[in-house]
Design an enzyme around this catalytic site. Structure first.
Site, mmCIF file in Angstrom:
data_model
loop_
_atom_site.group_PDB
_atom_site.id
_atom_site.type_symbol
_atom_site.label_atom_id
_atom_site.label_comp_id
_atom_site.label_asym_id
_atom_site.label_seq_id
_atom_site.Cartn_x
_atom_site.Cartn_y
_atom_site.Cartn_z
ATOM 1 N N ASP A 458 0.676 -0.947 -0.034
ATOM 2 C CA ASP A 458 0.046 -0.040 0.084
ATOM 3 C C ASP A 458 0.931 1.201 -0.007
ATOM 4 O OD1 ASP A 458 -2.480 -1.149 0.082
ATOM 5 O OD2 ASP A 458 -2.806 -1.234 2.147
ATOM 6 N N ASP A 755 -4.885 -2.963 4.727
ATOM 7 C CA ASP A 755 -5.366 -2.412 6.076
ATOM 8 C C ASP A 755 -6.857 -2.542 6.130
ATOM 9 O OD1 ASP A 755 -5.949 -0.634 4.330
ATOM 10 O OD2 ASP A 755 -4.475 0.708 5.186
ATOM 11 N N ASP A 759 -9.463 -5.821 1.863
ATOM 12 C CA ASP A 759 -8.406 -6.386 1.599
ATOM 13 C C ASP A 759 -8.014 -7.963 2.072
ATOM 14 O OD1 ASP A 759 -7.039 -4.241 0.239
ATOM 15 O OD2 ASP A 759 -6.628 -3.459 2.082
#
Length: 1014
Positions: A458, A755, A759
């Site tokens: 990310d 997070d 996901d």
């Protein structure tokens, strides 16, 4: 080589994640030569318990599902027990100052009983009886909290008690070979004492008993320490924090501190920490599959207010009144009925079980042949003297000694410590990684991370600091640099709409903390926008109180926007929306101009806004667009938030600086052969700017947007996926597709960060799922293998380094142990065949076994990582574990040691000038001493498999130094003081010098070997 092919055929099917029970059972069935099943299979999944647990879970889920579905209706017909006048408050509860007992409060939620809830006055009435407030929560009064805890219980589940040290001693005693040796020792004691008397006749037997006890206690101590490390890690895994209101203040508490009567704030991705009732909230859907087996989410509202412990918030946010905690909750009762199945074994554990099995079979064959040769020579000598029918006690003891030697050869030959060394190394690494801000949830992840070839990371909070501030804005088409020019001048009516949008359409809150200071709660993005609103002179509380919320749609990474519907003071209804700039802008057909008037969004204004978004993004700013739409007055809570027809208020640019050290970490990954890819929901220009700053996006790399990626055919994906370095505006499904493609088509070992709740599929699909400890939701953490506690990309690189360290350490230990195995087998076998006796006795072999097994594992498997590990290419998915370099070192050292010991056996007496009755005993002592020092110096050699300098960093590894020193000290004691029991004789200084020199010579031999290319 042959052994590697055998391992790949039979022990390669077990994966780091999601292996089937059939695959796990198959390798177990292939492990034939197992000395101690209790110890060998301790850190593997208990398939019997797991199947039992699954059946029990299905039964419980079915019972609970039926209860949930029918209890509400059933209670309507039950009369008698639940009549209004029937419930009496127990005296104990009254005396404590409460009006409802724990069982009654639990029964309300457990039975989903609206009638009973109504009898207690609804949620507000029940809160009153529990002496709490639905707005300000429990009052913080230590005596009151203690009384509440005593009456209603604590929020902890029953845990299996910690196994004591003596349990591990008992398990270590279950070693079949040690049991046989113990029987031999007993017979030896009885016969020896009967023939030679006490104490002379007891020496051999007592020597074996003492050796067995030493092996057992050292093994048990090592295993017990491991169990304590795993227990500490388990405690860390269960640490979950939750937002609670107490005494009117929002605060973070551990779920273990929750009490009945607490007011808990739940949002998307949270795990419900206890049983309770919905107080207020919006669009709350709960995933109850872990409890009921139902995959369909359940909508929770004032009409259906039941919230059950262990379930997950799939969407929405709400406040909840805790009614039941700990073992009284539905989740607690379910957990109490389940027995743990344990973690799946790791691929390396399975592979080393395979190695142990192969070598164990070879060792068993040699042991049987050695015993047969020794017995045959004794029998032949008896026949030649014509005394085959009369056997003395000494000859019986000699026969027993032969049997003990054969059994001890099996002890040494079966490398039971190999698979256990993996667990030892992993436990050590996991404990150390906790200090480096990485919590390993699954054992295999630590090992797999060492083979990672790709990291899909990310951007926000991982590559960047997650400390956000609004630095630029374009409100009413006016661009302002907030960081330099201060706040923009905004027309009064437009400012009112802007502040209304900021303070109502948010998942954050502005509150006063205990010190009376203003505090902003919520995600860093929300906090940045709220801070911006406050700097414009806005008042959060008054803005929230001036309108009524009809509907809230929280931010969702698929929709990339959030919205709220408000009932205004004048009776009008307005919807506010914010999210990804280009998505929100595409839904707008009007805009607020410089005068604060609503005008049509013409091409010139649209292009101005688009170029502003690109400008902000190119400066590595996150951009968010704010918009609103006035709805018909008849709109209500069920009216969906429109997807178009909005008026654009403006765009804000949020700065989120790159974390210090990220650029260096990315460069380190590149040198280690690991490709770093950025996968983000942000604007592509923002993503590219950050990726270039971090060193991720380079020449020849591709930056692509999620929608474009989705439209590609399989052939096109095959072509572009290896080149993708940045994926922007990606959905969770895009991330999942990318991960799956990298793993299946290109055979990459993929680590993925995540997070959000959405996901979870990508984290589950990846070889290693990395969840963020600060920004991550509980759903994401539960799907992950490793939790990055500080959300820092550099920590991910540290995990990769530790993973490689585990892999290499195990290789070092395997190289060391296989060398000892080969030499011990060959020496005893050839000696038995050629001389009719063995130079190494049962006691001596047990000591050698402990050096190479438990102590060797402690020394080599706990070597800390170094930066040189990140200069190697990754092992990947199909690398050979026992490499050609290892085989070269193993055979080279084995050959040297075998030649040395053979020369000592044949020429030793002449070299040392040994004569007389004692010469054989001294020679065998010299052989034993030289053999042990060969192993000690080879242990040092094994620290590096290819590098010449094996002393680099040796003093930093305290465990290695202590183990080596302790082994030397104990070896001196055995030779000089325990000769009666170990069949050794004290040596002269010259003999000690040559014994140590013999061992030391293995070091220059190792240097020569490392120069031979393979």
């Amino acid at each position: 080589m042959g052994i590697e092919n055998y391992l790949n055929q039979n022990f390669h099917a077990v994966k780091s994640k999601h292996s089937s029970d059939e695959v796990l059972q198959k390798w177990r069935s292939l492990c034939h030569v197992v000395k101690n099943p209790k110890r060998r299979f301790r850190h593997t999944a208990n398939l019997h318990n797991r199947n039992e647990a699954a059946a029990m879970r299905r039964t419980n889920q079915e019972k609970l599902r039926i209860a949930v579905l029918v209890s509400k209706a059933a209670f309507q017909f039950i009369q008698g027990k639940f009549l209004n006048g029937d419930y009496e408050v127990p005296d104990e509860v009254k005396e404590a100052g409460f009006d409802v007992c724990a069982d009654e409060a639990a029964a309300v939620v457990e039975g989903h009983d609206l009638k009973k809830l109504k009898f207690h006055g609804g949620v507000e009435g029940l809160a009153g009886k529990l002496r709490t407030s639905t707005t300000s929560g429990l009052s913080i009064d230590n005596e009151g909290l203690a009384r509440r805890q005593r009456l209603y219980g604590i929020n902890k589940f029953a845990e299996s008690p910690q196994r004591s040290f003596w349990v591990f001693v008992w398990e270590a005693l279950h070693d079949m070979t040690l049991m046989i040796l113990a029987m031999c020792a007993t017979v030896s004691l009885v016969v020896g004492i009967a023939t030679e008397g006490w104490p002379k006749g007891a020496h051999d037997g007592l020597g074996i008993v003492a050796s067995i006890l030493l092996v057992v206690f050292v093994t048990a101590t090592s295993d017990y320490r491991q169990s304590l490390q795993f227990r500490d890690l388990d405690k860390e895994k269960k640490k979950i924090s939750i937002q609670v209101t107490r005494s009117g203040y929002r605060q973070k508490l551990s779920i273990y501190e929750l009490l009945v009567g607490d007011i808990v704030h739940l949002s998307i991705g949270d795990q419900v920490p206890a049983d309770g009732l919905f107080i207020s909230g919006f669009a709350v859907s709960i995933d109850e599959s872990s409890l009921t087996g139902e995959s369909e989410p359940v909508m929770v509202s004032a009409e259906n207010p039941w919230l059950m412990s262990g379930t997950k918030v799939q969407d929405g946010s709400c406040k909840m009144l805790v009614t039941t905690v700990g073992m009284q909750t539905q989740w607690g009762k379910l957990m109490a009925t389940l027995s743990e199945g344990g973690d799946d074994e790791t691929p390396l554990q399975v592979k080393l079980n395979g190695v142990a099995t192969v070598i164990g079979k070879i060792g068993l064959f040699f042991a049987v042949v050695t015993f047969a040769v020794l017995v045959q020579q004794l029998v032949f000598s008896k026949i030649s003297t014509g005394t085959q029918w009369s056997w003395s006690a000494d000859e019986a003891l000699e026969l027993l000694e032969y049997f003990a030697i054969a059994v001890t050869i099996v002890v040494v030959a079966v490398p039971e410590g190999l698979p256990l060394a993996v667990t030892l190394s992993l436990a050590f690494a996991m404990k150390k990684m906790m200090n480096d801000k990485a919590l390993v949830r699954h054992l295999a992840a630590c090992e797999t991370m060492g083979s990672a070839t790709t990291i899909c990371s990310d951007k926000t909070g991982t590559l960047t600091t997650n400390k956000m501030t609004v630095v630029k804005s374009c409100i009413c088409l006016n661009i302002m640099d907030v960081s330099k020019q201060g706040n923009p001048e905004v027309n009064g009516s437009a400012l009112k709409i802007l502040l209304q949008s900021i303070f109502t359409n948010t998942g954050g809150e502005v509150v006063n903390n205990k010190e009376g200071k203003r505090e902003i709660l919520g995600t860093p993005t929300e906090a940045a926008i709220l801070e911006y609103g406050l700097s414009l002179g806005g008042d959060f509380q008054s803005e929230r109180q001036s309108s009524t919320m009809l509907r809230v749609e929280p931010f969702n990474s698929s929709k990339k926007r959030m919205g709220v519907v408000l009932k205004l003071p004048d009776g009008g209804v307005r919807a506010h929306c914010k999210g990804a700039s280009e998505i929100i802008l595409a839904a707008c057909d009007k805009v607020l101009n410089a005068d604060g008037e609503v005008v049509d969004l013409k091409e010139g204004s649209l292009n101005h806004l688009k170029s502003t978004i690109e400008l902000f993004a190119s400066e590595a700013l996150r951009t968010l667009c704010l918009a609103y739409i006035d709805l018909d007055k008849s709109a209500n809570a069920d009216t969906p938030i429109p997807s178009s027809g909005y008026t654009c208020i403006g765009v804000v640019g949020i700065k989120d600086p790159v974390r210090p050290g990220v650029k260096e970490s990315v460069a380190l990954c590149r040198s280690a052969g690991i490709t770093v890819r950025m996968v983000t929901g942000d604007n592509i220009n923002t993503a590219k700017a950050i990726a270039k700053e971090c060193g991720i996006l380079r020449d020849g790399g591709i930056a692509i947007e999620g929608p474009d990626f989705r439209d590609k055919s399989l052939e096109e994906l095959d072509e572009i996926v290896p080149k993708i370095q940045v994926m922007a505006r990606s959905s969770p499904l895009d991330k999942h597709t990318l991960v799956k493609h990298l793993r299946t088509t290109f055979g990459e070992v993929v680590a993925v960060t995540g997070d959000g709740t959405n996901d979870a599929p990508a984290l589950h699909e990846a070889d290693i799922g990395l969840a963020m400890g600060i920004a991550g939701t509980e759903v994401a953490k539960e799907s992950a293998d490793v939790i990055i506690l500080d959300d820092n990309f550099s920590t991910i690189v540290t995990v990769a380094k530790w993973g490689r360290s585990v892999y290499v350490n195990i290789q070092k230990f395997v190289q060391f142990q296989l060398t000892v195995n080969i030499v011990a087998l060959m020496v005893n076998f050839t000696s038995a065949c050629l001389t009719g006796s063995t130079p190494l006795t049962a006691v001596q072999l047990l000591w050698v076994n402990m050096i190479m097994d438990t102590l060797g594992a402690l020394a080599l498997a706990t070597e800390p990582p170094n930066n040189a590990l990140m200069k190697r290419t990754p092992v990947g998915r199909h690398g050979n574990f026992i490499s050609n370099v290892m085989w070269r070192n193993i055979f080279g050292q084995s050959l040297y040691q075998f030649i040395i010991i053979w020369l000592l056996q044949t020429e030793g007496k002449k070299f040392y000038g040994l004569h007389g009755d004692n010469s054989d005993l001294i020679l065998n002592t010299l052989i034993f001493n030289s053999f042990v020092f060969c192993q000690l110096f080879n242990e040092v050699n094994s620290r590096e498999m290819e590098k010449l300098n094996v002393f680099n960093g040796i003093l930093k590894n305290n465990v290695f130094v202590v183990v080596l020193s302790a082994t030397v000290v104990f070896q001196v004691i055995i030779i000089e003081f325990l000769g009666t029991f170990a069949r050794t004789s004290p040596l002269t200084m010259r003999q000690w010098y040559y014994s140590v020199l013999t061992g030391f010579m293995s070091m220059p031999i190792a240097v020569i070997l490392k120069m031979i290319p393979v």
